[in-house]
Design an enzyme around this catalytic site. Structure first.
Site, PDB file in Angstrom:
ATOM      1  N   GLU A  48       4.282  -6.617   3.614  1.00 52.74           N
ATOM      2  CA  GLU A  48       3.645  -8.099   3.912  1.00 52.74           C
ATOM      3  C   GLU A  48       4.653  -8.384   5.189  1.00 52.74           C
ATOM      4  OE1 GLU A  48       1.488  -8.958   2.264  1.00 52.74           O
ATOM      5  OE2 GLU A  48       1.641  -7.927   0.472  1.00 52.74           O
ATOM      6  N   CYS A 103       0.770  -1.272   0.042  1.00 50.01           N
ATOM      7  CA  CYS A 103       0.011   0.103  -0.180  1.00 50.01           C
ATOM      8  C   CYS A 103       1.079   1.244  -0.013  1.00 50.01           C
ATOM      9  CB  CYS A 103      -1.040   0.107   1.225  1.00 50.01           C
ATOM     10  SG  CYS A 103      -1.793  -1.554   1.539  1.00 50.01           S
TER      11      CYS A 103
END
Length: 640
Positions: free
Chosen positions: A71, A2
């Site tokens: 992640e 993101c």
């Protein structure tokens, strides 16, 4: 994956504007949290938990909230542990692990993560903001402090610049580093007052004060291993790392050069994939291209392979590239291959990091070994005499020599720095090493010369103040600075420009920590780089790959100068802002451009290329009244 942004005051319109400029990082969704004393924003690229993973994400009573870029690869095991301790999860996202881990373990919680991340966590009960960045520096995080003491942060600098009080001013020290290194190191950015949070660090703002702490570090600590043990261990750790990096709810692929690092990923990932792996490679239409090597590996492992060749107008999209990089850069070619990759997958694995862990830059370590031999053989008084004489010659050449004398300077520096490993490292760090300090007045304009500029060696000195071998010192400096502040910055920015998540299995935390316990004799052995990695991959990779020499990814500077740089430099630089604002002497630029093309001037051509990138950056980020994406190519920008 993101883009995140936020600040320590309330302003929904501003945080939305900041997220809008990060749209390319997360075109799938957006989310905001605004409360007394905090505003958080997120643009989401949905990779894991497509249905319920929307951000911001909260704990059970919503007193803790997080926005996250990256992640956490070990999130499933952490989730199981946290659930056993009584925590309740409402998503299947790796991001939710962050809030519950903070609840359970406090500020030590980042040490449990194996992943790439940059996140902002707000503890509403304590009115406390925590920012953190992963150990290797894969994900970016920038911040600045406003005049009133407020903190503003984002995944990209251009988002921070949406606040009207943030000044857009060139940091002279950063420019000095850029001229010498072609990137800005450590906390520095090209914008005065805007900093990077360092890898493996977290920032806490509480009760109006800011504290920055380190939560992870690495230093070579060689252990006594047998070769047979290392071969099996490396295979096992690599397989686990690659399996973790294949976790995804969307299609993924692999960048493939045909070298040992990317081929290793393809070999193991192909075994784990349910269908033919998608692989991608890029060339420049030059003799050093690795297209044939990549195709050979693709055929060997039966991948679904695609290649891209960009041989002309390589600089045409520079305004777009530099917009996404936020800083002047010249080695932005991954922009093109990421654009191609984005047509097929949302996640791509890369072999970046293998060189820094397993000693891939053979010329550096060969040089280090030679230096250590010289130091052992030469009497101390002879070393001192040679250094003094070399220093005198250097001063003379810097003052009276032509631009062609740069090669002599390079050779003399090796003698002048005989007993200084940090200076010798800078001599071989890259193909365009640091300029000799006495030469800089030939290059810099008045604005630079009136400033007291720090020696470039000071950035790297901490990695050479230890009892490690010269080879281990080089590996550490490359890993800590060059990889994090140059290679990873470029790779992340250029992949995210096309909404593609880059992943780096060689930077898996388990693999990194193990690799730094391997003695360098197993990495650089009998003048062979990556010795132990090659042995570990015998029987898995074909012999052609194992015997392939290291090749860098990039375009030949001499060829590029003749094809594009010369004409562009003539148009952009002599009358450009780089000269007008006193950064570079016009005479220097004209002197370099006045000579017929020659390989003896390659170091100058490299600087000219860097200055073109700076000129473009200046016209995009400093000159305009408003910060917005340039809807132009390089030719349109020349007329600004």
């Amino acid at each position: 994956m993101c883009g995140i942004s936020g600040f320590t005051f309330e302003d929904l319109a501003l945080v939305k504007r900041m997220c809008d400029v990060l749209w390319h990082r997360g075109p799938d969704d957006e989310g905001y949290y605004v409360d007394a004393g905090i505003s958080l924003g997120n643009r989401r690229l949905a990779i894991i938990d497509l249905k319920t993973g929307r951000q911001p994400i909260y704990n059970e009573d919503e007193s803790i909230v997080v926005v996250h870029n990256g992640e956490i690869y070990n999130f499933m095991s952490l989730r199981a542990e946290l659930e056993n301790r009584g925590h309740n999860f409402y998503t299947n996202s790796d991001t939710e692990v962050i809030v519950h881990a903070y609840e359970e373990w406090g500020d030590d919680f980042m040490r449990k993560f194996n992943g790439m991340f940059a996140f902002a966590l707000w503890d509403a009960n304590r009115r406390r903001l925590l920012l953190a960045r992963d150990p290797c520096g894969i994900k970016p995080l920038y911040y600045t402090i406003l005049k009133d003491g407020s903190l503003i942060f984002a995944s990209e600098i251009k988002a921070i610049l949406q606040h009207e009080e943030v000044r857009r001013e060139v940091d002279r020290e950063a420019f000095h580093y850029y001229v010498n290194l072609r990137f800005t190191p450590r906390e520095k950015t090209m914008f005065k007052g805007i900093k990077r949070l360092l890898p493996g660090h977290y920032l806490v703002m509480e009760n109006g004060s800011i504290k920055i702490r380190k939560f992870w570090d690495i230093i070579p600590s060689p252990q006594h291993y047998s070769e047979s043990y290392l071969i099996e261990k490396i295979r096992d750790v690599l397989k686990r790392a690659i399996r973790r990096h294949l976790i995804s709810d969307v299609p993924l692929g692999v960048y493939l050069s045909g070298g040992i690092d990317s081929s290793t990923i393809v070999a193991f990932a192909s075994e784990m994939a349910d269908e033919p792996l998608k692989t991608f490679t890029m060339g420049f239409g030059e003799p050093t291209d690795e297209l044939k090597d990549a195709q050979f590996v693709a055929d060997y492992f039966g991948t679904d392979h695609k290649e891209l060749v960009v041989s002309t107008d390589l600089l045409k999209d520079y305004p777009q590239m530099i917009w996404h990089a936020d800083m002047p850069k010249r080695n932005l070619y991954p922009y093109y291959i990421a654009k191609e990759v984005g047509k097929y997958v949302k996640v791509v694995l890369s072999g970046l990091g293998g060189d820094e862990l397993f000693a891939g830059y053979e010329w550096k370590y060969r040089f280090a070994k030679d230096v250590e031999k010289e130091e052992r053989k030469m009497p101390k008084e002879l070393i001192e005499s040679a250094k003094k004489n070399a220093a005198k010659l250097l001063k003379y050449i810097c003052k009276y020599g032509s631009v062609h004398e740069i090669e002599h300077i390079h050779n003399l520096k090796r003698i002048a720095y005989l007993d200084s490993n940090v200076d010798l490292y800078l001599l071989v760090m890259s193909l365009d090493e640091v300029f000799y300090e006495d030469y800089l007045p030939n290059i810099y304009g008045e604005e630079m010369l009136k400033n007291r500029l720090p020696p470039v060696r000071d950035v790297f000195r901490p990695y050479f103040q230890n009892n490690l071998s010269f080879v281990d010192q080089i590996l550490l400096a490359d890993f800590k600075v060059k990889m994090a502040d140059d290679f990873l910055l470029v790779d992340d920015a250029m992949s995210m420009a096309h909404s593609v998540e880059g992943r780096y299995p060689f930077l898996d935390r388990e693999l990194v920590e193990f690799a730094f316990t391997i003695p360098n004799e197993f990495k650089f052995h009998h003048n062979e780089g990556k010795y132990i990695l090659r042995r570990a991959m015998e029987g898995i990779l074909p012999k052609r790959v194992l015997e392939k020499a290291k090749q860098g990814f990039g375009s030949n500077v001499g060829i590029r100068f003749s094809r594009e740089l010369y004409e562009l430099a003539k148009q952009l630089l002599p009358e450009g802002y780089t000269v007008k604002e006193g950064f570079i002497r016009r005479e220097y630029i004209e002197d370099v451009l006045s000579y017929r093309a020659s390989m003896s001037l390659v170091k100058h051509y490299t600087l000219i290329w860097n200055l073109i990138a700076f000129e473009i950056w200046y016209r995009i980020f400093i000159l305009p009244d408003e910060i917005r994406k340039p809807e132009l190519d390089i030719n349109s920008l020349v007329s600004m």
